[in-house]
Each structure stands twice: as C-alpha cells, then as structure tokens.
Scaffold this motif. Structure first.
Motif, short mmCIF file in Angstrom:
data_model
loop_
_atom_site.label_atom_id
_atom_site.label_comp_id
_atom_site.label_asym_id
_atom_site.label_seq_id
_atom_site.Cartn_x
_atom_site.Cartn_y
_atom_site.Cartn_z
N GLY A 129 40.74 36.61 26.77
CA GLY A 129 40.61 38.02 26.96
C GLY A 129 39.89 38.42 27.87
O GLY A 129 40.19 39.10 28.90
N ARG A 130 38.82 37.80 28.03
CA ARG A 130 37.65 38.00 29.08
C ARG A 130 38.05 37.60 30.40
O ARG A 130 38.01 38.09 31.34
N VAL A 131 38.62 36.40 30.43
CA VAL A 131 39.11 35.80 31.68
C VAL A 131 40.23 36.51 32.32
O VAL A 131 40.15 37.04 33.49
N VAL A 132 41.29 37.16 31.48
CA VAL A 132 42.31 38.16 32.16
C VAL A 132 41.64 39.03 32.60
O VAL A 132 42.04 39.67 33.54
N ARG A 133 40.74 39.67 32.10
CA ARG A 133 39.92 41.05 32.47
C ARG A 133 39.25 40.90 33.61
O ARG A 133 39.35 41.46 34.53
N GLY A 134 38.50 39.48 33.78
CA GLY A 134 37.87 39.40 34.80
C GLY A 134 38.67 39.20 36.12
O GLY A 134 38.36 39.55 37.19
N LEU A 135 39.81 38.53 35.91
CA LEU A 135 40.64 38.20 37.05
C LEU A 135 41.32 39.44 37.43
O LEU A 135 41.51 39.62 38.72
N ALA A 136 41.60 40.45 36.55
CA ALA A 136 42.10 41.65 36.75
C ALA A 136 41.27 42.54 37.58
O ALA A 136 41.61 42.98 38.77
N GLY A 137 39.73 42.23 37.36
CA GLY A 137 38.88 42.79 38.13
C GLY A 137 38.67 42.22 39.59
O GLY A 137 38.52 43.20 40.52
N VAL A 138 38.89 41.09 39.62
CA VAL A 138 38.85 40.47 41.01
C VAL A 138 39.98 41.09 41.58
O VAL A 138 39.81 41.20 42.87
N LEU A 139 41.13 41.14 41.16
CA LEU A 139 42.36 41.66 41.95
C LEU A 139 42.08 43.09 42.44
O LEU A 139 42.50 43.50 43.45
N THR A 140 41.29 43.64 41.55
CA THR A 140 41.08 45.13 41.93
C THR A 140 40.22 45.11 42.93
O THR A 140 40.58 46.22 43.97
N LEU A 141 39.27 44.25 43.18
CA LEU A 141 38.45 44.17 44.26
C LEU A 141 39.19 43.71 45.56
O LEU A 141 38.96 44.26 46.78
N ALA A 142 40.18 43.11 45.36
CA ALA A 142 41.15 42.70 46.48
C ALA A 142 41.69 43.87 46.97
O ALA A 142 41.84 44.01 48.22
N LEU A 143 42.04 44.62 46.03
CA LEU A 143 42.91 45.75 46.39
C LEU A 143 42.07 46.86 47.30
O LEU A 143 42.67 47.52 48.13
N VAL A 144 40.81 46.99 46.72
CA VAL A 144 39.96 48.02 47.68
C VAL A 144 39.97 47.36 49.09
O VAL A 144 39.94 48.40 49.92
N PHE A 145 39.88 46.19 49.28
CA PHE A 145 39.68 45.63 50.73
C PHE A 145 41.11 46.09 51.24
O PHE A 145 40.92 46.18 52.56
N SER A 146 42.07 46.08 50.63
CA SER A 146 43.17 46.16 51.22
C SER A 146 43.40 47.67 51.68
O SER A 146 44.31 47.90 52.51
N VAL A 147 42.86 48.50 50.87
CA VAL A 147 43.06 50.17 51.19
C VAL A 147 41.75 50.49 52.02
O VAL A 147 41.76 51.82 52.32
N GLY A 148 41.18 49.54 52.63
CA GLY A 148 39.90 49.96 53.57
C GLY A 148 40.36 51.09 54.70
O GLY A 148 39.41 52.01 54.68
N PRO A 149 41.35 50.62 55.37
CA PRO A 149 41.58 51.63 56.12
C PRO A 149 41.97 52.86 55.83
O PRO A 149 41.62 54.12 56.39
N VAL A 150 42.65 53.17 54.61
CA VAL A 150 43.14 54.32 54.00
C VAL A 150 41.73 55.20 53.76
O VAL A 150 41.57 56.45 54.06
N LEU A 151 40.68 54.44 53.12
CA LEU A 151 39.40 55.02 52.78
C LEU A 151 38.69 55.36 54.16
O LEU A 151 38.39 56.48 54.26
N ALA A 152 38.83 54.73 55.27
CA ALA A 152 38.11 54.76 56.56
C ALA A 152 38.74 56.20 56.99
O ALA A 152 38.03 57.26 57.59
N ARG A 153 40.08 56.58 56.89
CA ARG A 153 40.76 57.76 57.48
C ARG A 153 40.23 58.97 56.57
O ARG A 153 40.16 60.10 57.05
N ALA A 154 40.28 58.84 55.36
CA ALA A 154 39.92 59.95 54.31
C ALA A 154 38.38 60.33 54.35
O ALA A 154 38.05 61.54 54.38
N TRP A 155 37.28 59.51 54.56
CA TRP A 155 35.97 59.76 54.77
C TRP A 155 35.33 59.01 55.79
O TRP A 155 34.68 57.98 55.55
N PRO A 156 35.84 59.56 56.83
CA PRO A 156 35.25 58.95 58.11
C PRO A 156 33.64 58.87 58.27
O PRO A 156 33.10 57.99 58.92
#
Lengths: 465, 197
Positions: free
Chosen positions: B87-114
C-alpha cells in the motif's frame, strides 16, 4: 452608530449566546431568535443607512454609519444593501420560528442568527478577497450546523462538503490575484481567460455544479432536511449575490455573451439531469439533495438573463423559493417524527396518519417542476418566458418536469396508498395542520404577487456596483 | 527581499514532506510531518512576506496540526495495525509520478504565473497535487484534513508571491484553523472512523 454593530456583531454574539446557553428549550429560544431576526429585518426595511433619520420633530437625529474598516479594509452596509439585508434576516426569523415544530435541537436557533450575520459581513466586504474568504468560512461552519453534537456522522457527505469548499477557495483566490488592473480588459485577453477558468472552477466546486454535484445527495442523506435546507438556502443565496458583485466589477465577465449562454445551458442541464436522477432515487435523503441541486438550476437559468435582469429575477423569485424550501423541508421534518434521521425514515403509509403534512411534501415537490401553461410555480413561468424558447430548453424542462412530477406521484403512492407496516409512530396535530394551512396561504399570496417582489428586487439589485 | 538558496531548499523540502505525508501510516508521524511542512512553508514565505504575516501563518498551521492531534486523541482509537508494505509502495510510486507530472506541466505554469519564480511554481504545484492525491485517496477524516491542509500549503507560496496583506493572511489563517477544527470534529463524531488510516 455603525450598521455593523446592529447587523453583524449583535446577531453574531446573540446567536453564539443562544447556541451555547445550556438552559431553555427550542420552543422558548425560538421566540428570542425570531424576535431578534425579525426586528433586524424590520429595521433594515424601514430605516435608511448612511443618512441621518430625524427623531422627535427634527431636534434629534439618528445615523447608521454605513462603512467600517478592519486593518484598512472597507466593509459597507449602505442604503443599497437594505433589500437583501432585510430579506436575509426575515428568512432567518421564519426559519427560527418554525424550528420548534420541526423538533430542532436548541443549538439550531443560534445558527439562525449567526449565519445571516456572518453572510452579511461577507457581502458587506468591498475587497473581493475578504468576501471570498468570509464566504468560505461560513461554508466551513456548516459542518457544525449540519452535524450537531448529539449526532454521529454517517458517511462521506460532510467530508466531501468540506473538501469542495477547501479546494474551491485557492482557485478563487488565485483567480482574484490575477484580476487587478484587468477590470476592463477584453474577454480574449489570456490572463483574463485564465482568471475566468479558475473563477469558474472555484464557483463550480462551491455551488456543486456538475460533476461536483455529488455532494448534494450525500449531504441530503446524512443531514436532517431542515438543517440542510437552511444551510443550503443561505449560503447559496449569498454566493449568488457575491458572484453577481464580481461579475458587475469585471467588464470581461458582465459583457461576455459566452457567460450567459453557458449559464443557460448549465441551468437547463442541471434541471434535466437532476430531474432524471431524482426519478431513480429510492433513498429519500438523496432525493432531498437532488431537489436542492435542481433548485440551483433555476438560479443559473435566472442569472442567464443578463447581469441586471438576471440578478433582479433571482431576487424577485427568492421570496417564493425561500418559502417553498422552508415549508417543504419543515413538512419533511414533521413527517419524519419521532425519528430525526432521514436515512431511517420509511414513508410507506405515513400519509394516512399525517395527511396534511404529507400532502405538503408531495405538493412542494411538484411545485418545483416547470408546469407547462400553468402558473403554479411563478419562477418557472417567469424564467421560461425570459429565456428564448429552443428545442434544448424545452427538452431540458420537459425532462425536469417528468422527473419531478413522476417522483411526486411515486411519493404520493408511497405515502397515501401503501399500507402502514405497523401502528403509525406519529400523527399530525391540529396545530401542525394549522401551520400547513397558514404556510400554503402565505405562499400563494407571496407567489402570486410578482409585481411587489419585482419592485423590491429592482431596488435590492441596485446594490451591484 | 532576495530569493536566497535556502528558499529553494525550503521549497524542495515542502514537496518532499508532502510526498512523505502520502506514504506515512502512523498518525503521530503524519501530524509531525504536517508541522514540518508548515515550518518549511513559513521559511520559504520569508522571502516575500514580513515576519508578522509569516508567524501568523506558521502558528495557524501548527495549531491546525495540534487540533487534529487532539481530535485523534479524543477519538480513542487503538493504534491501527500497519498496512501491508505494498500500500505504501503504491502510494509512494503514485507520488513520484505526480512529481513527474509537475515537471511536464512546467511550461503551462510558467505561462500562468510568469512573475512567480520557477522554483516556487514547481514546489507549489507539487505540494498541492500531492495534497490532492492524499485527499482523494482516503475517506478517513484525518487523512482528508491533512490532504486539504497540504493543498492549502501548496497554494500559499503562489498566493504569497502575488499578494501580501495582513487581513487576508488573517482570514487564511482562520480558514486553516476552522478547517482543522471541522476535520477534528468529524474525526470525533464519525461512525466510519474505525477504518485504518
């Protein structure tokens, strides 16, 4: 004297005192709450704010100061606010007065003063951040109204309400941080579009717009209908007024035709979907939640008429809607007696023991429907007349009509035709029958005087900047 | 105030603690981590807010954690048996994937809050998304409240870099406190609280 002392501080303190004071029954405390709320409504209706009022032949005068400041932020209750101010406290007085027959615990009376006072504070705020934050605090407080100390939480309904409120707030605040300097920007400006998206998402979470509507049936199942109805009506009305104020402030919102087209589609979609979902509910509490959600559909349809006309329509129809909502949830509360948990309530045959109250439940449900060609529900008649007829609108209204009337018919059969499985646990009294009759008469008078309410609503909507 | 290297560390700590909150099981560890998250947030906010506002925000965050602790203690629940490691491993992996998602939406965030520094944008988005995941993962009032407070902690830097005001910060602090109080109350009154955290 500052208006804040009378309409914010005094009812807040009085509400806190009534709620926490350990002695006194609901029947005793309701007179205090109803008298205070009614008195405040009367003063708001009759006494000008921000202008001196001559007393005893012009030798003395009385002045309610309209503005007060807190840490440099302005809060204003001026003459233009008197319309909604009087309405908020008048509704509170009615809810307080009927609380005893609905067998509310004494803490409810405190809420009938504290919640309108807090919402008054929120609506008086001039800074949009203050307004959003005060509204969100009021919505958080609903958890304590909906789950009094003597009850146990049943499931995820209150947690979802908490979550939707807490997730909506950051979106709204982030939207508002982007708007300074963009009051008159074009709707095509990227920053404005982004702010609009965040604002829309935040409001959708707070108002339970599809797909966030699931909070309504969950809360409806877990919370006593009288408490749920009170909380929903007041916070929903304050949210609509705050939204109208935001829209009036930003040119890119108020002059944006897409907003009104979207609101119309949202209104019709909510009515239709709520009608369908209502028709398939077996749980009475979930059905109450869907009726509350359907009620928001009428609000969106009203606001779709444009900022000024929409707000005026919303306010003009607010009185009949408030009375219907109060009467319907009150009747449900009395029908459920002696139990106070709607998820345990079995309606089979209960109409035989309490025919008047049961009839009010069925009629109240049917009255939300858009009756074609019959002026039974003035809001639907007025709003359908205000909207341009098109196949989508007619289809949506038709589905909502079928869902509501079908559900009312099913409830009527359950209440009146099906046999009682055992001796009725409760029979209505003549006092309750008298109240049903009085409520029906009041509602008919209020609902059939659209001219009077339109005049009041026009004056009340002048509050918008 | 200049954006110092310590602020970047504090922001990275925020995202790290938010990930930890997703993985941890024990309620005491959860609440201590929440208090640490608020401390890291306060430290980062010192770059834009004066000490008065930061102290107000920090105290509200710590008080919120204390309120939840009080609710949990009053609930008198036995210490739950730890869930299986998966259970903890799955949650931890999901959290890591979320962090990866944040890096992928970096340009969108940059446009939104320059106007907001890049590190702030990423840390805020990561913390808020991890908090959102925490909120969605459990029906338990304690986890839900911690998740919502984590979302608010993620939103705070984005907000602070654009708006600084005593009363608004006061309302926000009040909101945090009332949120924790409501969560604590639900924890106390809940009938479904016997499920494991």
């Amino acid at each position: 004297m500052n208006a804040a002392w009378l309409w914010v501080v005094f009812p807040l303190v009085a509400g806190l005192g009534l709620g926490l004071w350990p002695r006194g029954s609901t029947r005793q405390k309701r007179w205090v709450a109803a008298a205070i709320a009614g008195g405040l409504a009367l003063v708001a209706w009759k006494v000008p704010l921000g202008h001196p009022v001559p007393l005893f032949g012009y030798r003395w005068s009385w002045l309610f100061t309209a503005e007060w400041r807190l840490a440099g932020h302005a809060f204003v209750l001026d003459d233009a606010a008197r319309g909604w101010l009087a309405a908020l406290f008048a509704w509170a007085a009615l809810w307080a007065w009927t609380a005893a027959e609905a067998r509310m615990a004494p803490d409810f009376l405190g809420w009938t003063l504290a919640l309108p006072a807090w919402l008054t504070w929120a609506l008086a705020a001039r800074d949009p951040f203050d307004r959003a934050l005060l509204l969100s605090l009021a919505q958080l407080g609903l958890v304590f109204l909906w789950l009094p100390y003597h009850r146990r939480a049943l499931g995820p309904g209150l947690m979802r309400a908490l979550a939707w409120n807490a997730l909506g707030l950051p979106l709204l605040l982030l939207a508002l941080t982007q708007t300074p300097g963009l009051e008159t920007a074009s709707p095509e400006t990227p920053a404005v579009q982004q702010a609009g998206l965040l604002l829309g998402l935040g409001v959708a979470l707070w108002a339970g717009v599809f797909p966030f509507h699931t909070v309504y049936p969950l809360v409806g199942r877990e919370v006593h209908p009288f408490r749920a109805g009170f909380g929903w009506w007041f916070t929903h009305t304050a949210l609509v007024l705050a939204m109208a104020h935001w829209a009036a402030h930003f040119l890119w919102l108020r002059e944006n035709p897409a907003l009104y087209t979207g609101l119309r589609a949202l209104g019709v979609g909510t009515l239709a979907l709520a009608g369908v979902l209502l028709a398939v509910q077996r749980d009475l509490g979930r059905a109450v939640g869907y009726v509350a959600w359907l009620n928001t559909g009428w609000t969106w349809l009203a606001l779709a008429q444009g900022l000024e006309q929409g707000t005026t329509a919303f306010l003009a129809l607010a009185w009949p809607r408030a009375l219907l909502w109060l009467g319907w949830t009150w009747a449900l509360a009395v029908l459920m007696l002696p139990d106070d948990a709607i998820h345990r309530f079995a309606p089979q045959g209960r109409g035989r023991a309490s025919p008047w109250v049961a009839a009010l439940v069925v009629l109240g449900l049917g009255a939300w429907a858009p009756w074609p060609g019959l002026n039974l529900a003035p809001w639907s008649a007025a709003l359908v007349a205000g909207a341009s007829p098109n196949p989508g609108l007619l289809l949506g209204l038709g589905v909502a009509f079928a869902g509501l009337t079908g559900t009312a018919w099913r409830w009527a059969q359950q209440l009146f035709v099906e046999p009682l499985p055992k001796a009725p646990p409760w029979r209505e009294t003549w006092r309750e029958r008298g109240l049903v009759l009085a409520w029906l008469l009041l509602w008919v008078v209020v609902a059939w005087m659209p001219g009077l309410w339109h005049q009041w609503a026009t004056a009340a909507s002048s509050w918008l900047p | 105030m200049p954006f110092a290297s310590w602020d970047v560390v504090a922001l990275a700590l925020m995202a790290g603690i938010a990930w930890l909150l997703l993985v941890l099981e024990d309620w005491r560890s959860l609440l201590i981590s929440l208090a640490a998250l608020e401390a890291a947030l306060g430290s980062a906010l010192l770059a834009v807010w004066g000490p008065t506002l930061v102290v107000m925000h920090l105290l509200a965050g710590w008080l919120a954690a204390a309120m939840l602790g009080l609710g949990q203690t009053m609930h008198r629940r036995k210490h739950p048996a730890p869930r299986p490691l998966t259970g903890r491993v799955v949650r931890g992996l999901a959290g890591v994937l979320t962090l990866a998602l944040v890096f992928s939406v970096g340009p969108v965030l940059a446009r939104a809050w320059p106007t907001v520094p890049e590190a702030v944008r990423w840390a805020a988005a990561a913390t808020a998304l991890l908090g959102l995941m925490q909120t969605a993962w459990s029906r338990h009032p304690l986890r839900l409240s911690i998740g919502l407070l984590t979302v608010l902690a993620g939103f705070a830097p984005l907000f602070a870099w654009q708006h600084a005001d005593l009363l608004t910060t006061g309302w926000l602090a009040g909101f945090q406190l009332l949120l924790a109080w409501s969560g604590s109350y639900l924890l106390h009154q809940t009938a479904v609280g016997e499920e494991a955290l």
